[in-house]
Design an enzyme around this catalytic site. Structure first.
Site, PDB file in Angstrom:
ATOM      1  CG  HIS A   1      -2.353   2.505  -8.279  1.00 38.69           C
ATOM      2  ND1 HIS A   1      -2.561   3.234  -7.257  1.00 38.69           N
ATOM      3  CD2 HIS A   1      -3.753   1.973  -8.561  1.00 38.69           C
ATOM      4  CE1 HIS A   1      -3.615   3.179  -6.659  1.00 38.69           C
ATOM      5  NE2 HIS A   1      -4.356   2.617  -7.355  1.00 38.69           N
TER       6      HIS A   1
ATOM      7  CG  ASP B   1     -12.054   5.449  -8.098  1.00 42.54           C
ATOM      8  OD1 ASP B   1     -12.055   4.447  -7.649  1.00 42.54           O
ATOM      9  OD2 ASP B   1     -10.894   5.534  -8.959  1.00 42.54           O
TER      10      ASP B   1
ATOM     11  NE  ARG C   1      -3.788   0.368   0.374  1.00 45.23           N
ATOM     12  CZ  ARG C   1      -4.601  -0.022  -0.621  1.00 45.23           C
ATOM     13  NH1 ARG C   1      -4.653   0.528  -1.786  1.00 45.23           N
ATOM     14  NH2 ARG C   1      -5.745  -1.177  -0.455  1.00 45.23           N
TER      15      ARG C   1
ATOM     16  NE  ARG D   1      -2.134  -4.952  -6.635  1.00 48.49           N
ATOM     17  CZ  ARG D   1      -3.070  -4.179  -6.179  1.00 48.49           C
ATOM     18  NH1 ARG D   1      -2.764  -2.829  -5.601  1.00 48.49           N
ATOM     19  NH2 ARG D   1      -4.263  -4.491  -5.668  1.00 48.49           N
TER      20      ARG D   1
ATOM     21  CD  GLU E   1      -3.851   5.383  -9.887  1.00 50.33           C
ATOM     22  OE1 GLU E   1      -4.349   4.228 -10.567  1.00 50.33           O
ATOM     23  OE2 GLU E   1      -4.514   5.511  -8.746  1.00 50.33           O
TER      24      GLU E   1
HETATM   25  O1  TA6 Z   1      -6.720   3.505  -9.074  1.00 51.31           O
HETATM   26  C1  TA6 Z   1      -7.588   3.794  -8.195  1.00 51.31           C
HETATM   27  C2  TA6 Z   1      -8.319   2.420  -7.702  1.00 51.31           C
HETATM   28  O2  TA6 Z   1      -8.512   1.502  -9.179  1.00 51.31           O
HETATM   29  C3  TA6 Z   1      -9.510   2.693  -6.813  1.00 51.31           C
HETATM   30  O3  TA6 Z   1     -10.492   2.177  -7.258  1.00 51.31           O
HETATM   31  C4  TA6 Z   1      -9.136   1.615  -5.575  1.00 51.31           C
HETATM   32  O4  TA6 Z   1      -9.472   0.279  -5.750  1.00 51.31           O
HETATM   33  C5  TA6 Z   1      -7.396   1.774  -5.931  1.00 51.31           C
HETATM   34  O5  TA6 Z   1      -7.136   1.699  -6.980  1.00 51.31           O
HETATM   35  C6  TA6 Z   1      -6.804   0.750  -4.628  1.00 51.31           C
HETATM   36  O6  TA6 Z   1      -6.923  -0.636  -5.332  1.00 51.31           O
HETATM   37  P1  TA6 Z   1      -6.203  -1.554  -4.398  1.00 51.31           P
HETATM   38  O7  TA6 Z   1      -6.425  -2.922  -5.041  1.00 51.31           O
HETATM   39  O8  TA6 Z   1      -4.655  -1.241  -4.463  1.00 51.31           O
HETATM   40  O9  TA6 Z   1      -6.550  -1.408  -2.881  1.00 51.31           O
END
Ligand code: TA6
Length: 276
Positions: free
Chosen positions: A148, A191, A63, A85, A250
């Site tokens: 991301h 988002d 994270r 990942r 991103e």
């Molecule tokens: O990039 C934004 C997103 O797609 C959000 O919808 C949220 O799900 C975020 O990514 C984080 O995703 P993750 O699977 O890393 O918790």
């Protein structure tokens, strides 16, 4: 000066700290994941954000930093944001470029799925992460992907993100198309999947007195995300108050910008992060 390289552990994961004349970065072969980037100009604060509650173990997503979402973005398949990942990539020895920056190449291929990936990380005054995908199969394969990136800010309610004024975006919360009017500000969960728009976004952080330039290459879609209060509380690897100090901008290929690779075809997605 030749660069320095130090092997470290973060949680259960191996990591490598790279220190050049201009910046310091920390990366792990787990997910070809850049965890930290600290240019030595300005206050020298980390440009990337990481959760105090992140997992750092095989099979789990990190994270923070720059997750490599591949070979799909989002929940078009499970696990969300793909399997790359969650697993260890091969990592070559870092090499020094003529300009004093340092390059690390990481590779991963999935014969069964039919795609191979290479992540090239270049650490210098800027951080450039390049994701190359190649179809190594005998049939066409769809590809959506993302770098991301989680950015560190002092107070997300005080920043502005420019570069998307007038751009259409899909709100992944309301499931509606909208048009951006002016800079992006943060006072609720965001988002948003921006189509087209400039390849440059600037995160203006008045508290840290810094402006982060985020450039995208090979990408016609950018995603801007902040989970805000409720969603932060629902994520076990995300502190309840941590939404205040982060946002994601991103570089993505998704929705209308999804790709299909013919046998032998390649696609390159990249993001370049620097301080103005
Ligand atoms: O990039 C934004 C997103 O797609 C959000 O919808 C949220 O799900 C975020 O990514 C984080 O995703 P993750 O699977 O890393 O918790």
């Amino acid at each position: 000066m030749a660069f320095q390289m130090k092997s470290e552990k973060i949680g259960a994961l191996d990591a490598v700290r790279i220190i050049t004349d201009d910046a310091e970065a920390l990366l792990t072969p787990h997910g070809a994941h850049v965890l930290s980037f600290r240019p030595f100009v300005g206050e020298g604060e980390d440009v990337l954000w990481g959760s105090e509650k992140s997992n750092y173990e095989d099979g789990k997503a990190i994270r923070g930093g720059i997750p490599v979402c591949w070979p799909w973005f989002g929940k078009v398949n499970m696990p969300a944001h793909g399997f790359a990942r969650l697993t260890r990539w091969n990592m070559d020895r870092p090499t020094e470029e003529a300009d004093g920056s340092v390059t690390v190449i990481l590779t991963y291929q999935n014969q069964e799925y039919g795609l191979a990936a290479r992540v090239t990380v270049n650490v210098g005054k800027a951080l450039t992460v390049t994701l190359d995908t190649e179809n190594i199969s005998d049939h066409a394969i769809p590809l959506t992907d993302a770098l991301h990136t989680y950015f560190h800010v002092a107070d997300v309610t005080k920043i502005r993100v420019s570069g998307f004024d007038g751009c259409d975006y899909y709100c992944n919360l309301a499931k509606t198309m909208n048009r951006q009017n002016g800079d992006i500000i943060f006072n609720r969960e965001i988002d948003s999947i921006y189509s087209a728009g400039s390849r440059k976004a600037v995160i203006d952080d008045p508290v840290l007195d810094r402006r982060i330039l985020v450039e995208r290459f090979g990408s016609n879609t950018a995603v801007v995300w902040n989970p805000w209060i409720e969603k932060s509380a629902k994520m076990e690897d995300f502190g309840d108050e941590e939404y205040k100090n982060m946002l994601c901008v991103e570089a993505v290929n998704t929705r209308e910008d999804a790709r299909t690779l013919a046998p032998g075809a390649k696609h390159t997605l990249a993001t370049r992060i620097s301080l103005l």
